[in-house]
Scaffold this motif. Structure first.
Motif, PDB file in Angstrom:
ATOM      1  N   LEU A 172       0.813  -1.344  -0.024  1.00  0.00           N
ATOM      2  CA  LEU A 172       0.551   0.572  -0.382  1.00  0.00           C
ATOM      3  C   LEU A 172       1.108   1.590   0.110  1.00  0.00           C
ATOM      4  O   LEU A 172      -0.004   2.306  -0.609  1.00  0.00           O
ATOM      5  N   GLU A 173       2.026   0.808   0.934  1.00  0.00           N
ATOM      6  CA  GLU A 173       2.671   2.710   0.953  1.00  0.00           C
ATOM      7  C   GLU A 173       3.110   2.561  -0.807  1.00  0.00           C
ATOM      8  O   GLU A 173       3.587   3.850  -0.978  1.00  0.00           O
ATOM      9  N   THR A 174       4.082   1.494  -1.271  1.00  0.00           N
ATOM     10  CA  THR A 174       4.668   1.931  -2.189  1.00  0.00           C
ATOM     11  C   THR A 174       3.480   2.207  -3.850  1.00  0.00           C
ATOM     12  O   THR A 174       3.988   2.934  -4.414  1.00  0.00           O
ATOM     13  N   CYS A 175       2.118   1.982  -3.715  1.00  0.00           N
ATOM     14  CA  CYS A 175       0.985   2.101  -4.124  1.00  0.00           C
ATOM     15  C   CYS A 175       1.086   4.016  -4.033  1.00  0.00           C
ATOM     16  O   CYS A 175       1.124   4.378  -5.178  1.00  0.00           O
ATOM     17  N   ASP A 176       0.872   4.353  -2.724  1.00  0.00           N
ATOM     18  CA  ASP A 176       0.235   5.164  -2.674  1.00  0.00           C
ATOM     19  C   ASP A 176       1.710   6.589  -2.871  1.00  0.00           C
ATOM     20  O   ASP A 176       1.684   7.830  -3.429  1.00  0.00           O
ATOM     21  N   TRP A 177       3.633   5.541  -2.738  1.00  0.00           N
ATOM     22  CA  TRP A 177       3.887   6.433  -3.068  1.00  0.00           C
ATOM     23  C   TRP A 177       3.872   6.739  -5.022  1.00  0.00           C
ATOM     24  O   TRP A 177       4.388   8.015  -5.642  1.00  0.00           O
ATOM     25  N   MET A 178       3.248   5.797  -5.722  1.00  0.00           N
ATOM     26  CA  MET A 178       3.700   6.150  -6.865  1.00  0.00           C
ATOM     27  C   MET A 178       1.810   7.357  -7.382  1.00  0.00           C
ATOM     28  O   MET A 178       2.248   8.035  -8.774  1.00  0.00           O
ATOM     29  N   LEU A 179       1.512   7.397  -6.708  1.00  0.00           N
ATOM     30  CA  LEU A 179       0.336   7.936  -7.286  1.00  0.00           C
ATOM     31  C   LEU A 179       0.603   9.469  -6.772  1.00  0.00           C
ATOM     32  O   LEU A 179       0.076  10.517  -7.207  1.00  0.00           O
ATOM     33  N   ARG A 180       1.234   9.874  -6.060  1.00  0.00           N
ATOM     34  CA  ARG A 180       1.294  10.609  -5.201  1.00  0.00           C
ATOM     35  C   ARG A 180       2.995  11.411  -5.753  1.00  0.00           C
ATOM     36  O   ARG A 180       2.505  12.223  -6.083  1.00  0.00           O
ATOM     37  N   ASP A 181       3.698  10.875  -5.974  1.00  0.00           N
ATOM     38  CA  ASP A 181       5.226  11.207  -6.668  1.00  0.00           C
ATOM     39  C   ASP A 181       5.041  11.244  -8.255  1.00  0.00           C
ATOM     40  O   ASP A 181       5.751  11.713  -8.377  1.00  0.00           O
ATOM     41  N   LEU A 182       4.380  10.847  -8.956  1.00  0.00           N
ATOM     42  CA  LEU A 182       4.824   9.896 -10.060  1.00  0.00           C
ATOM     43  C   LEU A 182       3.832  10.594 -11.291  1.00  0.00           C
ATOM     44  O   LEU A 182       3.618  10.564 -12.128  1.00  0.00           O
TER      45      LEU A 182
END
Length: 657
Positions: free
Chosen positions: A288-298
């Motif tokens: 989940l944290e990795t998905c959230d990072w993808m959407l927040r930063d990419l």
């Protein structure tokens, strides 16, 4: 003149102000080399590449070096992520001539495109001497130079194609692949081999699937240990989520700080699959944290996902991510000492700074969340790394699969919506007259044709999205892409080239079935073909998948680390794969519960379709209806189904048979 100012690649635009008279790859550039009777200097890199930046600052921004390049050569700059075909054939030459490869890649070639001297990064003084040496050899030893280029081309083009085999690897070879991975496994620290350590996403997917099919405890232990070690080490961003490209050491402590979409899409999916198999809460958190990072930063304004974040900020690698005890004190006050102990802030990087690790779960979760939020907020005030904003079709396809599955497994409908938006952008910007374009920027597609991995990974993502949403259009679109694969990429012997038959001709048509940072195009195609066949009953697609898996059997015992995706798909083949049809009203809670149980299936490569009674578009649903008016689930293999079940518990039991 420098001709990069109109490029769509952020990497090329980074060089648009160089005093070097750069050309983009084009027929005109080679024509200019012939007109001037000079060699071509090809420089290949990508936007997040640290050593590419170093060579740019040292040499390409230096007036004296640029003057030599301009006078002696026609200079071509290529973004390897836009043109993986160019990168592949010249990297093959570089590795053949030097025994190693990497980026930036530096290739001297004839105006006919024949490489005669290759290398990677060169410090400025050495690079200037090399420019002079090549220029002198071209002027005084032309026949030898041209002859060397012809010999390189002849040697590379005389190599045979990808060896075929007798279909997918069977049980013995799959077990042998596990033993081969165990032979290079780092028992103390997880992962395979020594430093540097790259995230072995595809091999881990294979090990999880192998355990799910066979119960092999060693396979699960290797996967679980590696997944935990990566998640707790410095390669994982403990504040913002997401993984760096690799660890420079064998302990997963100090990363090479660039963060790539493809790594994180693959890793989010494999952590979700680890959780699905074991229930380990770490797998859920990291996915989940990795998905959230993808959407927040990419995430881009158009709904796609950018390619990468740079390793550097303010010209210093890792500066955005590391901390000193003094910086913790400034942000956290009384919590600083506790945080320093928890995150291992002991000077593990440079100049007394540390990469954050989380080697144990915090003894005070509320305090941990407060500290993490404070540090993340303080970090947001720093100068961030640059972002490569181009959208690559293949990597966005991988992200569609990850976002859709994580959204469904962890009850995060926002992630499923994001997956649908990425898929929509791919359809709107990248799909033209039935063919994929590889990249876009700001919603506008570039002119580079999609390669095999683009078609395969986008199809994979669409089929995973269908499993979650039940939308039949995703199956139809995936089928159209896979038809292009079969019609345009086949090698006539069951394998696939990496470029279509109508793509630009280089001195060698690239073909490599082995995994690299992402699944190989051939093995990715095999996986998508197999899933599509399971949903539609198409023997044409199933047979093509089986033929494409043949090299995985040949690689299983000696090079299993480079065939992980092929071996994972072979596990799906060995398991059937299972086909799960859930039939019921979309708004019916009973349908939703059955669908959720279906998505929790751990059988390798299981495909899922959900739809209303009589829904059109997916053959797996045809002729299968409710039972006594109640939603029902059918578990099938090769379209032969067991008796339908009506409860999630009964479906779970059926899936474990």
């Amino acid at each position: 003149m420098n001709r990069l100012k109109d490029a769509t690649s952020p990497y090329l635009l980074q060089h648009a102000d160089n005093p070097v008279h750069w050309w983009e790859w084009s027929d005109a550039a080679f024509a200019e080399a012939r007109r001037r009777d000079v060699p071509v200097l090809l420089s290949v890199g990508y936007a997040a590449c640290h050593w590419c930046h170093v060579m740019a600052h040292e040499s390409f921004e230096d007036d004296a070096t640029a003057r030599m390049m301009n006078e002696m050569f026609v200079n071509i700059k290529v973004d390897r992520e836009e043109r993986p075909d160019i990168d592949a054939v010249y990297m093959e030459a570089t590795q053949a001539m030097t025994g190693q490869g990497g980026w930036p890649m530096t290739v001297f070639m004839t105006p006919e495109g024949h490489p005669f001297y290759c290398g990677t990064y060169f410090p400025r003084a050495q690079f200037q001497a090399l420019l002079q040496g090549v220029h002198k050899a071209w002027a005084e030893q032309r026949d030898e130079v041209v002859g060397q280029g012809q010999k390189v081309v002849e040697a590379l083009t005389s190599r045979g194609g990808v060896p075929g085999g007798d279909g997918p690897p069977g049980a013995e070879r799959l077990a042998a692949a596990v033993r081969a991975l165990a032979g290079s496994y780092d028992v103390a620290r997880g992962g395979f081999g020594g430093a540097p350590k790259f995230p072995p996403s595809m091999a881990l997917e294979f090990l999880l699937r192998h355990h799910a099919r066979t119960g092999d405890a060693e396979a699960l232990a290797m996967a679980g240990h590696t997944l935990e070690a990566m998640a707790r080490g410095g390669m994982y961003d403990q504040l913002g989520g997401g993984f760096a490209r690799y660890s420079v050491d064998a302990e997963w402590v100090v990363p090479h700080f660039e963060k790539m979409l493809y790594d994180n899409a693959l890793l989010a999916r494999v952590y979700a699959h680890w959780w699905r198999l074991t229930g380990d809460p770490l797998g859920r958190r990291i996915a989940l944290e990795t998905c959230d990072w993808m959407l927040r930063d990419l995430r881009t304004p158009q709904g796609g996902l950018a390619s990468a974040l740079d390793a550097d900020s303010e010209g210093v690698e890792g500066k955005f991510y590391v901390w000193t005890p003094e910086q913790l004190q400034e942000v956290l006050g009384d919590d600083a000492g506790w945080a320093a102990g928890l995150f291992e802030v002991t000077g593990t990087f440079e100049h007394g700074s540390s990469v954050l690790q989380l080697l144990r779960d915090p003894d005070d979760p509320e305090r941990y969340e407060r500290v993490r939020a404070a540090l993340l907020a303080a970090r947001e005030l720093r100068v961030p790394p640059a972002r490569d904003d181009k959208v690559v079709a293949a990597w966005n396809g991988l992200a569609v699969a990850a976002l859709a599955e994580c959204g469904a497994l962890f009850d995060r409908p926002d992630l499923v919506v994001a997956a649908e938006e990425v898929a929509a952008l791919l359809g709107e910007a990248h799909l033209r007259d039935g063919r994929l374009l590889r990249t876009s920027k700001d919603g506008v597609a570039g002119g580079n044709a999609g390669v095999l991995e683009d078609y395969a990974d986008v199809a994979e993502g669409l089929l995973a999205l269908h499993a979650v949403t039940g939308d039949a259009v995703h199956v139809v679109t995936a089928g159209a892409l896979l038809d292009v694969v079969l019609e345009r990429f086949g090698d006539g012997a069951g394998g696939f080239y990496d470029t279509a038959d109508d793509a630009e001709r280089l001195f060698r048509r690239p073909q490599d079935p082995t995994d690299n940072a992402t699944p190989s195009g051939q093995f990715a195609a095999a996986g998508a073909l197999l899933s599509y066949a399971a949903l539609t009953g198409s023997m044409r697609h199933r047979d093509a998948a089986g033929a494409a898996l043949a090299p995985a059997g040949l690689l299983a015992e000696q090079h299993a680390r480079f065939a992980g995706w092929g071996l994972a798909v072979a596990e799906a083949w060995a398991a059937g794969p299972l086909e799960i049809a859930v039939v019921g009203g979309r708004g019916d809670e009973r349908t939703r519960a059955l669908h959720q149980a279906a998505l929790l299936a751990v059988s390798p490569g299981a495909v899922v379709s959900v739809g209303e009674p009589g829904a059109a578009g997916v053959p797996l649903l045809a002729g299968r209806g409710p039972v006594d008016g109640a939603p029902a689930a059918y578990v099938c293999r090769d379209f032969a189904c067991r008796l339908p079940v009506m409860s999630p518990a009964d479906l779970t039991a059926e899936l474990r048979r």
